[in-house]
Design an enzyme around this catalytic site. Structure first.
Site, short mmCIF file in Angstrom:
data_model
loop_
_atom_site.label_atom_id
_atom_site.label_comp_id
_atom_site.label_asym_id
_atom_site.label_seq_id
_atom_site.Cartn_x
_atom_site.Cartn_y
_atom_site.Cartn_z
CB VAL A 1 -1.38 -5.52 8.58
CG1 VAL A 1 -0.61 -4.41 7.86
CG2 VAL A 1 -0.60 -6.00 9.80
CB THR B 1 -0.94 -0.01 1.22
OG1 THR B 1 -1.71 -1.22 1.20
CG2 THR B 1 -1.86 1.18 1.23
CE1 TYR C 1 1.50 -9.01 2.73
CE2 TYR C 1 3.12 -7.39 2.06
CZ TYR C 1 1.83 -7.85 2.04
OH TYR C 1 0.86 -7.17 1.34
CE LYS D 1 -0.64 -7.02 5.02
NZ LYS D 1 -0.24 -5.80 4.28
#
Length: 300
Positions: free
Chosen positions: A209, A53, A141, A169
């Site tokens: 998240v 993001t 991640y 995540k």
């Protein structure tokens, strides 16, 4: 209900990176304004910078470091600040990790090396090398839809033995695999896909998240708050209310960075343009996002 240990808090925002109007530089005052807003009034517990993001593929190493320093200054020492350091090159990832630690990051978000699709033994060696190079915690991640490779549950089980690999995540959309790892390790799992915030919490994840949290942090955390109070019916209602905005921001064909920046701009908040190759959202998309946001906030 018992809440598992959440090393970085429960409600984390995958923060956008505000740029100046031409997109050629960081908007550092805007960065600090947005960061302060996100953690104020019981919104986000912590911030994750320089992720997907945050447009990490199009920001320089110097910009990544400057972003961490600016956010740390804005939110103070008590708000957890994590930063993405992943790249396709292990040595570069290690260097980014060391720079992030020096800049004041409390933890590192480390994505799988992308495009080259390393086998599981190479993935494990990559993550261990990064974790060995720093003194701060690491959040793995797992987002195979973007990287091209899954961090398989058996690999995660082995990595969980590393003292600095403390969290993950989860964007793998494998509830069974996630639940098995959560049940077998002390890793703190964070939902990385908003539609799974509540389902993953129900099997032992600690929080989320979220890209959508750039605009609606309170609405997202309301579901977790209700669940942790033991009010599952209320948690389900709160979660369901977020889904129209979640769908428009995350599942309507545009990257979440594009939709988040469009909505924040419409709300008069710092955002700036996206960097190419991304392109801005069309007017009708922005109008739909704003309508969904306004409906969600009316319900709150």
């Amino acid at each position: 209900m018992t809440t598992p240990a959440a090393p970085f808090g429960r409600a984390l925002c995958a923060m956008i990176t505000p740029f100046t109007p031409r997109g050629d530089a960081l908007d550092l005052p805007g960065v600090q304004q947005l960061a302060s807003r996100l953690v104020s009034n019981g919104g986000c517990d912590g911030l994750v910078l320089n992720g997907t993001t945050g447009e990490s593929p199009t920001t320089s190493d110097a910009e990544k470091t400057a972003l961490v320093r600016a956010v740390r200054e804005a939110v103070g020492p008590d708000v957890p600040v994590l930063t993405g350091v992943g790249s396709a090159h292990t040595a570069h990832t290690v260097e980014l990790a060391r720079q992030a630690e020096l800049a004041g990051a409390d933890g590192l978000l480390v994505v799988s090396p992308y495009y080259s699709r390393p086998p599981q033994a190479a993935l494990e060696a990559h993550f261990r090398r990064v974790a060995d190079s720093v003194g701060v915690p690491v959040m793995l991640y797992d987002i195979p839809g973007r990287t091209g490779v899954r961090i398989e549950p058996d690999t995660v089980l082995r990595l969980a033995e590393h003292p600095r690999i403390t969290a993950l995540k989860d964007c793998a959309f494998d509830l069974l695999g996630s639940a098995k790892v959560i049940a077998s390790t002390g890793l703190a799992y964070y939902a990385g896909s908003e539609e799974l915030n509540l389902p993953l919490r129900a099997v032992g994840a600690v929080g989320f998240v979220s890209t959508v949290a750039n605009a609606a942090p309170h609405a997202l955390r309301a579901a977790l708050d209700a669940y942790d109070r033991g009010d599952v019916a209320a948690a389900t209602r709160h979660h369901g209310r977020t889904l129209p905005l979640v769908e428009l921001m995350m599942a309507a064909g545009l990257p979440g960075t594009v939709t988040a920046k469009a909505l924040l701009t419409a709300l008069g908040l710092p955002a700036g343009p996206v960097r190419e190759p991304l392109q801005p959202a069309a007017t009708e998309v922005t109008d739909g996002l704003l309508a969904a946001y306004e409906e969600l906030t009316r319900q709150d």
